[in-house]
Motif scaffolding. Sequence first.
Motif, short mmCIF file in Angstrom:
data_model
loop_
_atom_site.label_atom_id
_atom_site.label_comp_id
_atom_site.label_asym_id
_atom_site.label_seq_id
_atom_site.Cartn_x
_atom_site.Cartn_y
_atom_site.Cartn_z
N LEU A 281 -4.55 2.36 1.91
CA LEU A 281 -4.27 0.93 1.71
C LEU A 281 -2.76 0.72 1.69
O LEU A 281 -1.99 1.69 1.58
CB LEU A 281 -4.89 0.41 0.41
N ASP A 288 -2.82 -8.95 5.15
CA ASP A 288 -2.93 -8.04 6.28
C ASP A 288 -2.16 -8.59 7.47
O ASP A 288 -2.15 -9.80 7.74
CB ASP A 288 -4.40 -7.84 6.66
N THR A 292 -0.33 -3.38 8.88
CA THR A 292 -1.53 -2.83 8.26
C THR A 292 -2.67 -2.70 9.27
O THR A 292 -3.31 -1.66 9.37
CB THR A 292 -1.99 -3.70 7.07
N LEU A 293 -2.91 -3.74 10.03
CA LEU A 293 -4.06 -3.76 10.93
C LEU A 293 -3.87 -2.90 12.18
O LEU A 293 -4.82 -2.26 12.65
CB LEU A 293 -4.38 -5.20 11.34
N GLN A 297 -4.45 0.80 10.18
CA GLN A 297 -5.88 0.86 10.47
C GLN A 297 -6.18 1.50 11.83
O GLN A 297 -7.13 2.27 11.95
CB GLN A 297 -6.49 -0.54 10.41
N MET A 298 -5.35 1.22 12.84
CA MET A 298 -5.61 1.73 14.18
C MET A 298 -4.83 3.01 14.47
O MET A 298 -5.41 4.07 14.72
CB MET A 298 -5.27 0.65 15.22
N ARG A 301 -5.50 5.93 12.00
CA ARG A 301 -6.79 6.59 12.25
C ARG A 301 -6.67 7.57 13.42
O ARG A 301 -7.14 8.70 13.35
CB ARG A 301 -7.85 5.54 12.56
N TYR A 312 -12.00 8.45 8.12
CA TYR A 312 -10.78 7.67 7.83
C TYR A 312 -11.19 6.23 7.53
O TYR A 312 -11.90 5.59 8.31
CB TYR A 312 -9.85 7.69 9.04
N GLY A 313 -10.78 5.72 6.38
CA GLY A 313 -11.14 4.36 6.02
C GLY A 313 -9.94 3.55 5.59
O GLY A 313 -9.07 4.05 4.86
N TYR A 314 -9.86 2.31 6.07
CA TYR A 314 -8.77 1.42 5.67
C TYR A 314 -9.28 0.42 4.64
O TYR A 314 -10.32 -0.22 4.84
CB TYR A 314 -8.21 0.67 6.89
N PRO A 316 -8.53 -3.10 2.88
CA PRO A 316 -7.71 -4.28 3.18
C PRO A 316 -6.77 -4.67 2.04
O PRO A 316 -6.96 -4.28 0.88
CB PRO A 316 -8.76 -5.38 3.42
#
Length: 340
Positions: A281, A288, A292-293, A297-298, A301, A312-314, A316
Amino acid sequence: MTQVLPPDHPVVKPKKIGVVLLNLGTPDATDYWSVRRYLKEFLSDRRVIETPRLIWWPLLNGVILSLRPQKAGANYAKIWDKDNNDSPLRVITRRQAEKLQAAFAADDVVVDFAMRYGNPSTESVIEKLKDAGCDRILMFPLYPQYSATTTGTANDKAFMALRDIRWQPAVRTVPAYFEDPLYVEVLAQSILDGVAALDFEPDLVITSYHGMPKTYLMRGDPYHCQCYKTTRLVREHLGWAPEKLMVTFQSRFGPTEWLQPYTDETLKALPGKGIKKVAILAPAFSVDCIETLEEIQMEGREEFMEAGGEHYGYIPCLNDSAGGMKVIEAIARRELSGWL
């Protein structure tokens, strides 16, 4: 005797209180020129880039603004909110302002939002609130941890706008809230909720904060220490062991040393240490956005999985969630004490 005012005399409106949620900013679109305009304003800020102008200016107006808008525009396109044809940062910040306005429905308070770079500009929103009769305005930079590169420059922009107003409103600014008990509680709960929503149990949870050159820390910026304190307080609130929650720093560019450990290098190294399931996080962001996104997140990962990671988990940002809005409203009401 009744005094007759000239027809062009300014009308004094009923007094109101204004609240402005201040965020970083975003381009208006993903095309080259929109991104270039945004990057030029952002990277021209002396709070953000402290490199001497004789060195930085040729680099910025030469190589950087020629090449970087294309790559940045492509990255923005990956996360662009197509339903609203806007960036997630502006869409969510607008929702935060709308929800805060609803929370203040019983008070004579006008809530709006502004961007340090881009639109709606800080100047235009302050002028809008003043025209609405606000003689007192609370500036609320949406940064839990203070840095001259975020809170400092957001306040700078507001003060510059006030400089050109003949009849200035009274102004307050919200201090950093990195250790506020409610913020810590809500952030901790968001981690629990985020982990519970995953289909795996992470070996490690990473709190990735936006980075800055190490020289900024050495010159007295408190951001680094406040990031570590936020994570420590959250970990203590959760009752987790030190090795369960980690601090890293992201988004570095250029050849100089930035705050460490670096998020990307950490993600690449963890699978080799047997840590193959992580959640991550970004607590420095209230909303966001591309950092972050797209970056976490991308890209994060991809880096982790290519290095041998398995899950792998994001998690928010707080955004306009019930908890996130509870924090914003509580802080706003506290800082409006004596005005309300």
